[in-house]
Scaffold this active site. Structure first.
Site, PDB file in Angstrom:
ATOM      1  N   TYR A  52      39.719 -10.390  -2.271  1.00 32.14           N
ATOM      2  CA  TYR A  52      40.709 -10.220  -1.196  1.00 32.14           C
ATOM      3  C   TYR A  52      40.431 -11.098   0.030  1.00 32.14           C
ATOM      4  O   TYR A  52      41.209 -11.111   0.983  1.00 32.14           O
ATOM      5  CB  TYR A  52      40.814  -8.743  -0.795  1.00 32.14           C
ATOM      6  CG  TYR A  52      41.637  -7.901  -1.760  1.00 32.14           C
ATOM      7  CD1 TYR A  52      42.249  -8.464  -2.882  1.00 32.14           C
ATOM      8  CD2 TYR A  52      41.823  -6.536  -1.557  1.00 32.14           C
ATOM      9  CE1 TYR A  52      42.999  -7.700  -3.769  1.00 32.14           C
ATOM     10  CE2 TYR A  52      42.583  -5.762  -2.431  1.00 32.14           C
ATOM     11  CZ  TYR A  52      43.166  -6.345  -3.540  1.00 32.14           C
ATOM     12  OH  TYR A  52      43.914  -5.574  -4.401  1.00 32.14           O
ATOM     13  N   GLY A 103      35.559  -9.889  -1.319  1.00 35.91           N
ATOM     14  CA  GLY A 103      35.489 -10.654  -2.565  1.00 35.91           C
ATOM     15  C   GLY A 103      36.826 -11.328  -2.830  1.00 35.91           C
ATOM     16  O   GLY A 103      37.260 -12.195  -2.051  1.00 35.91           O
ATOM     17  N   ASP A 146      23.410  -3.310  -7.365  1.00 33.89           N
ATOM     18  CA  ASP A 146      24.614  -3.038  -8.148  1.00 33.89           C
ATOM     19  C   ASP A 146      25.005  -1.577  -7.885  1.00 33.89           C
ATOM     20  O   ASP A 146      24.236  -0.664  -8.211  1.00 33.89           O
ATOM     21  CB  ASP A 146      24.279  -3.273  -9.623  1.00 33.89           C
ATOM     22  CG  ASP A 146      25.414  -2.940 -10.563  1.00 33.89           C
ATOM     23  OD1 ASP A 146      26.434  -2.360 -10.131  1.00 33.89           O
ATOM     24  OD2 ASP A 146      25.277  -3.257 -11.754  1.00 33.89           O
ATOM     25  N   ILE A 147      26.162  -1.363  -7.325  1.00 37.36           N
ATOM     26  CA  ILE A 147      26.566  -0.010  -6.897  1.00 37.36           C
ATOM     27  C   ILE A 147      26.723   0.947  -8.086  1.00 37.36           C
ATOM     28  O   ILE A 147      26.605   2.159  -7.913  1.00 37.36           O
ATOM     29  CB  ILE A 147      27.855  -0.085  -6.037  1.00 37.36           C
ATOM     30  CG1 ILE A 147      27.980   1.153  -5.148  1.00 37.36           C
ATOM     31  CG2 ILE A 147      29.100  -0.279  -6.894  1.00 37.36           C
ATOM     32  CD1 ILE A 147      29.001   1.024  -4.037  1.00 37.36           C
ATOM     33  N   SER A 173      36.937  -5.637   0.420  1.00 48.88           N
ATOM     34  CA  SER A 173      37.868  -6.745   0.731  1.00 48.88           C
ATOM     35  C   SER A 173      37.231  -8.126   0.892  1.00 48.88           C
ATOM     36  O   SER A 173      37.964  -9.099   1.081  1.00 48.88           O
ATOM     37  CB  SER A 173      38.716  -6.465   1.985  1.00 48.88           C
ATOM     38  OG  SER A 173      39.717  -5.511   1.721  1.00 48.88           O
ATOM     39  N   ASN A 185      42.441  -1.641  -6.186  1.00 49.04           N
ATOM     40  CA  ASN A 185      43.757  -2.154  -5.781  1.00 49.04           C
ATOM     41  C   ASN A 185      44.729  -0.977  -5.776  1.00 49.04           C
ATOM     42  O   ASN A 185      44.360   0.130  -6.179  1.00 49.04           O
ATOM     43  CB  ASN A 185      44.216  -3.296  -6.701  1.00 49.04           C
ATOM     44  CG  ASN A 185      44.302  -2.861  -8.149  1.00 49.04           C
ATOM     45  OD1 ASN A 185      45.031  -1.928  -8.489  1.00 49.04           O
ATOM     46  ND2 ASN A 185      43.530  -3.510  -9.009  1.00 49.04           N
ATOM     47  N   GLY A 217      35.781  -7.703 -10.308  1.00 51.01           N
ATOM     48  CA  GLY A 217      34.807  -7.424  -9.250  1.00 51.01           C
ATOM     49  C   GLY A 217      34.142  -6.074  -9.400  1.00 51.01           C
ATOM     50  O   GLY A 217      33.841  -5.617 -10.514  1.00 51.01           O
ATOM     51  N   VAL A 218      33.927  -5.411  -8.273  1.00 44.85           N
ATOM     52  CA  VAL A 218      33.227  -4.123  -8.279  1.00 44.85           C
ATOM     53  C   VAL A 218      34.073  -3.057  -8.997  1.00 44.85           C
ATOM     54  O   VAL A 218      33.530  -2.169  -9.667  1.00 44.85           O
ATOM     55  CB  VAL A 218      32.810  -3.718  -6.846  1.00 44.85           C
ATOM     56  CG1 VAL A 218      33.989  -3.351  -5.980  1.00 44.85           C
ATOM     57  CG2 VAL A 218      31.789  -2.599  -6.883  1.00 44.85           C
ATOM     58  N   ASP A 219      35.368  -3.157  -8.900  1.00 48.50           N
ATOM     59  CA  ASP A 219      36.295  -2.230  -9.571  1.00 48.50           C
ATOM     60  C   ASP A 219      36.071  -2.279 -11.092  1.00 48.50           C
ATOM     61  O   ASP A 219      35.900  -1.232 -11.753  1.00 48.50           O
ATOM     62  CB  ASP A 219      37.726  -2.656  -9.201  1.00 48.50           C
ATOM     63  CG  ASP A 219      38.784  -1.634  -9.560  1.00 48.50           C
ATOM     64  OD1 ASP A 219      38.428  -0.518  -9.994  1.00 48.50           O
ATOM     65  OD2 ASP A 219      39.982  -1.956  -9.396  1.00 48.50           O
TER      66      ASP A 219
HETATM   67  N1  AR6 Z   1      28.044  -3.599  -6.914  1.00 44.39           N
HETATM   68  C1  AR6 Z   1      28.224  -3.852  -5.586  1.00 44.39           C
HETATM   69  N2  AR6 Z   1      29.038  -4.807  -5.121  1.00 44.39           N
HETATM   70  C2  AR6 Z   1      29.700  -5.562  -6.034  1.00 44.39           C
HETATM   71  C3  AR6 Z   1      29.579  -5.367  -7.438  1.00 44.39           C
HETATM   72  C4  AR6 Z   1      28.709  -4.327  -7.863  1.00 44.39           C
HETATM   73  N3  AR6 Z   1      28.530  -4.045  -9.157  1.00 44.39           N
HETATM   74  N4  AR6 Z   1      30.378  -6.291  -8.053  1.00 44.39           N
HETATM   75  C5  AR6 Z   1      30.942  -7.041  -7.093  1.00 44.39           C
HETATM   76  N5  AR6 Z   1      30.538  -6.614  -5.876  1.00 44.39           N
HETATM   77  P1  AR6 Z   1      35.676  -7.458  -4.921  1.00 44.39           P
HETATM   78  P2  AR6 Z   1      37.861  -6.895  -2.978  1.00 44.39           P
HETATM   79  C6  AR6 Z   1      30.865  -7.130  -4.526  1.00 44.39           C
HETATM   80  O1  AR6 Z   1      36.319  -8.744  -5.292  1.00 44.39           O
HETATM   81  O2  AR6 Z   1      37.605  -8.161  -2.260  1.00 44.39           O
HETATM   82  C7  AR6 Z   1      39.425  -6.133  -7.904  1.00 44.39           C
HETATM   83  O3  AR6 Z   1      39.984  -6.873  -8.952  1.00 44.39           O
HETATM   84  C8  AR6 Z   1      31.431  -8.525  -4.404  1.00 44.39           C
HETATM   85  O4  AR6 Z   1      30.394  -9.493  -4.542  1.00 44.39           O
HETATM   86  O5  AR6 Z   1      35.143  -6.584  -5.985  1.00 44.39           O
HETATM   87  O6  AR6 Z   1      38.053  -5.641  -2.177  1.00 44.39           O
HETATM   88  C9  AR6 Z   1      40.279  -4.937  -7.489  1.00 44.39           C
HETATM   89  O7  AR6 Z   1      40.962  -4.357  -8.600  1.00 44.39           O
HETATM   90  C10 AR6 Z   1      31.974  -8.471  -2.980  1.00 44.39           C
HETATM   91  O8  AR6 Z   1      30.919  -8.647  -2.036  1.00 44.39           O
HETATM   92  O9  AR6 Z   1      36.719  -6.512  -4.054  1.00 44.39           O
HETATM   93  C11 AR6 Z   1      41.230  -5.539  -6.513  1.00 44.39           C
HETATM   94  O10 AR6 Z   1      42.342  -6.145  -7.149  1.00 44.39           O
HETATM   95  C12 AR6 Z   1      32.477  -7.023  -2.864  1.00 44.39           C
HETATM   96  O11 AR6 Z   1      31.870  -6.309  -3.958  1.00 44.39           O
HETATM   97  C13 AR6 Z   1      40.402  -6.598  -5.820  1.00 44.39           C
HETATM   98  O12 AR6 Z   1      39.374  -6.951  -6.748  1.00 44.39           O
HETATM   99  C14 AR6 Z   1      33.985  -6.860  -2.951  1.00 44.39           C
HETATM  100  O13 AR6 Z   1      34.512  -7.797  -3.892  1.00 44.39           O
HETATM  101  C15 AR6 Z   1      39.741  -6.076  -4.566  1.00 44.39           C
HETATM  102  O14 AR6 Z   1      39.130  -7.132  -3.882  1.00 44.39           O
END
Ligand code: AR6
Length: 170
Positions: free
Chosen positions: A121, A119, A10-11, A117, A24, A32-34
């Protein structure tokens, strides 16, 4: 020449100079991670993000880390996957490169990335992994500031894809 580490985790728990947020273009939070980063950093992060007035896809902006163990957060909106012929590869490259540039400008020697991107995206994992690792490796071959980059993979599928590509990179 720095080193790349690949871990599953977990980052928001990683103690480095900067973690990167797969944001975004509004920079006002999301899922997600955001969402996880904003939750762990506390409301002051969102307050600072409001002063930045968004960020174009592929660019990167830096804030403090507030309640996170990391000192800084580098926010970059990666591309949304639209099939591959909408400049997605260049934009994903830009996200990694501009994040690393922000890190170096701010004297961050240790940096952690999520898989940008791949997740919500929907960027195809195998293609995204190659861009991530080659961009980080090439940057560290010439940069003098960034010494260690940690790829923090949340799920096992992502972790295995990064490990495989890293071994293939040689
Ligand atoms: N630590 C590390 N990686 C994580 C964590 C965490 N705590 N949580 C999720 N991931 P995503 P995107 C992984 O969807 O595709 C948001 O709503 C996840 O499993 O977070 O760039 C933003 O506001 C995946 O492998 O990001 C944007 O609207 C990776 O992080 C949109 O999502 C990226 O998944 C961005 O989409």
């Amino acid at each position: 020449m720095g080193i790349i580490k690949i871990i599953q985790g977990d980052i928001t728990k990683i103690k480095v100079d900067a973690i990167v947020n797969a944001a975004n273009t509004t920079l006002l939070g999301g899922g997600g991670v955001d969402g996880a980063i904003h939750k762990a950093a506390g409301p002051k992060l969102l307050a600072e993000c409001r002063t930045l007035h968004g960020c174009p896809t592929g660019e990167a902006k830096i804030t403090k880390g507030y309640l996170l163990p990391a000192k800084h957060v580098i926010h970059t909106p990666g591309p949304i996957w639209h099939g591959g012929d909408h400049n997605e590869a260049q934009l994903l490259y830009n996200s990694y490169l501009n994040s690393l540039k922000r890190a170096a400008e701010n004297e961050c020697t240790t940096v952690a990335f999520p898989s940008i991107s791949t997740g919500v995206y929907h960027y195809p994992l195998d293609q995204a992994v190659k861009i991530a690792l080659t961009t980080i490796r090439d940057f560290m071959q010439t940069d003098q500031v960034v010494k260690e980059v940690v790829m923090v993979c949340f799920d096992v599928t992502t972790f295995e894809a990064y490990q495989r590509a890293y071994q293939e990179l040689g």
